[in-house]
Design an enzyme around this catalytic site. Structure first.
Site, mmCIF file in Angstrom:
data_model
loop_
_atom_site.group_PDB
_atom_site.id
_atom_site.type_symbol
_atom_site.label_atom_id
_atom_site.label_comp_id
_atom_site.label_asym_id
_atom_site.label_seq_id
_atom_site.Cartn_x
_atom_site.Cartn_y
_atom_site.Cartn_z
ATOM 1 N N LYS A 53 0.843 -1.206 0.000
ATOM 2 C CA LYS A 53 0.000 0.000 0.000
ATOM 3 C C LYS A 53 0.875 1.252 0.000
ATOM 4 O O LYS A 53 0.623 2.204 -0.734
ATOM 5 C CB LYS A 53 -0.922 -0.004 1.236
ATOM 6 C CG LYS A 53 -2.038 -1.044 1.130
ATOM 7 C CD LYS A 53 -2.745 -1.277 2.458
ATOM 8 C CE LYS A 53 -3.701 -2.465 2.372
ATOM 9 N NZ LYS A 53 -4.319 -2.827 3.652
ATOM 10 N N GLN A 97 -4.450 -1.628 10.025
ATOM 11 C CA GLN A 97 -4.226 -2.920 9.377
ATOM 12 C C GLN A 97 -4.719 -4.062 10.265
ATOM 13 O O GLN A 97 -4.392 -4.123 11.450
ATOM 14 C CB GLN A 97 -2.735 -3.096 9.034
ATOM 15 C CG GLN A 97 -2.418 -4.352 8.260
ATOM 16 C CD GLN A 97 -3.084 -4.406 6.884
ATOM 17 O OE1 GLN A 97 -3.106 -3.444 6.144
ATOM 18 N NE2 GLN A 97 -3.647 -5.568 6.552
ATOM 19 N N ASP A 120 -11.193 2.711 4.577
ATOM 20 C CA ASP A 120 -11.389 1.264 4.443
ATOM 21 C C ASP A 120 -12.876 0.915 4.415
ATOM 22 O O ASP A 120 -13.248 -0.217 4.076
ATOM 23 C CB ASP A 120 -10.736 0.534 5.635
ATOM 24 C CG ASP A 120 -9.481 -0.216 5.229
ATOM 25 O OD1 ASP A 120 -9.284 -0.436 4.014
ATOM 26 O OD2 ASP A 120 -8.703 -0.593 6.121
#
Ligand code: NAP
Length: 292
Positions: A53, A97, A120
């Site tokens: 990412k 994460q 997200d």
């Protein structure tokens, strides 16, 4: 005739170019999209996802700020950091994460995010808005799957889509989006309580495997001519591979490729799209911040 193998890398490259062009336009107005990435612990898959990412963000001219903690970090410390990042106007998106260490309550962490920075799409408000068909950041993997279907011109209206998996990050949102008016598919969701999975998957025009079970979907479970999207990413030990493992999906690729009309490979299918969608979500968050 074997299926068309969908090139997720190429589709993602185009989307990353879009993201880079958007970032360049914002830069002219003095704004650089910035993602804060929080990682706790040293899960090798997480480290590799985060590195991917960060690389993509840098290549698109976007900024990432990395907050790496040992696995023993307290929930309170992460919550305090999130409060700081929520208040920081130079940060447009916050990514936590997963998986988090076991002692940290993921629900509490996600609920603490400012929904305007929830790139997200996991915050309960984002999920609620998505289900209600209102504007929301869509979770990256489901958005990536829908984008692949669109790019490949796979018809969804009136199609029967079968989603194997009902997790909060993939199966559930994807099933919901597929059933939206815009996508207009009829959706069946399968899980470990479904019994004979093939009974459902054989009816699918679009079959999406998101179970995390290597080789779960075999050729006899697939309708001839179906479009098969393999979300699964499973690490199988492999002594002959440099890293000691190889990645495989939930679909028995070699069998199913002979039966389907479209199929995504693993790796190189849905995975790269997930990263590209994150960048597009971040771009939208930054543009919103700039009042455009
Ligand atoms: P998860 O939270 O473990 O959920 C898996 C789902 O699949 C559950 O709903 C489970 O049913 C169902 N399932 C598992 N085994 C099954 C079986 N044998 N038959 C029917 N249903 C079964 O996993 P996830 O986070 O959604 O991830 C799924 C897979 O996608 C994993 O391999 C993950 O690595 C991969 N993934 C890939 C990307 C990407 O970018 N490509 C992104 C995210 C995840 P129950 O609800 O009944 O337990």
């Amino acid at each position: 005739m074997p299926a068309v193998v969908i090139d997720g890398k190429e589709a993602a490259r185009k989307k990353l170019e879009e993201a880079a062009a958007g970032a360049a336009a914002l830069k002219k107005r003095g704004l650089v999209p910035c993602l804060a990435v929080i990682l706790a612990g040293d899960n090798p898959a997480s480290l590799s996802y985060v590195a991917g990412k960060e690389k993509a963000l840098a290549e698109a001219g976007m900024e990432s700020r990395n907050f790496r903690f040992p696995g023993e970090i307290s929930e309170e410390r992460i919550l305090a950091l999130i409060a700081e990042l929520n208040a920081d106007r130079s940060v447009h998106g916050i990514l936590v994460q997963r998986p988090l260490p076991g002692h940290i309550r993921e629900d509490r962490i996600i609920a603490a995010l400012d929904p305007a920075k929830d790139v997200d799409g996991f915050h309960p408000l984002s999920v609620g808005n998505m289900i209600l068909g209102r504007r929301a950041f869509l979770p990256c993997t489901p958005r990536g799957v829908l984008t692949l279907l669109k790019e490949m011109k796979i018809p969804t209206g009136g199609a029967h889509a079968v989603v194997v998996g009902r997790s909060n990050i993939v199966g559930r949102p994807l099933a919901n989006l597929l059933a939206s008016r815009e996508i207009n598919a009829t959706v069946t969701v399968c899980h470990t309580g479904s019994g004979d999975l093939g009974r459902y998957t054989r009816e699918a025009d679009i079959l999406i495997a998101a179970a995390g079970a290597p080789g779960l979907i075999t050729a006899p479970m697939v309708k001839a001519g179906a479009a098969v999207i393999d979300v699964g990413v499973n690490r199988l030990p492999d002594g002959s591979a440099k890293k000691g493992y190889r990645l495989t999906g939930d679909v028995d690729f070699h069998g199913v490729v002979e039966r389907a009309s479209f199929i995504t490979p693993v790796p190189g299918g849905v995975g790269p799209m997930t990263v590209a969608m994150l960048l597009l979500n971040l771009l939208e968050a930054a543009a919103e911040n700039a009042g455009s």
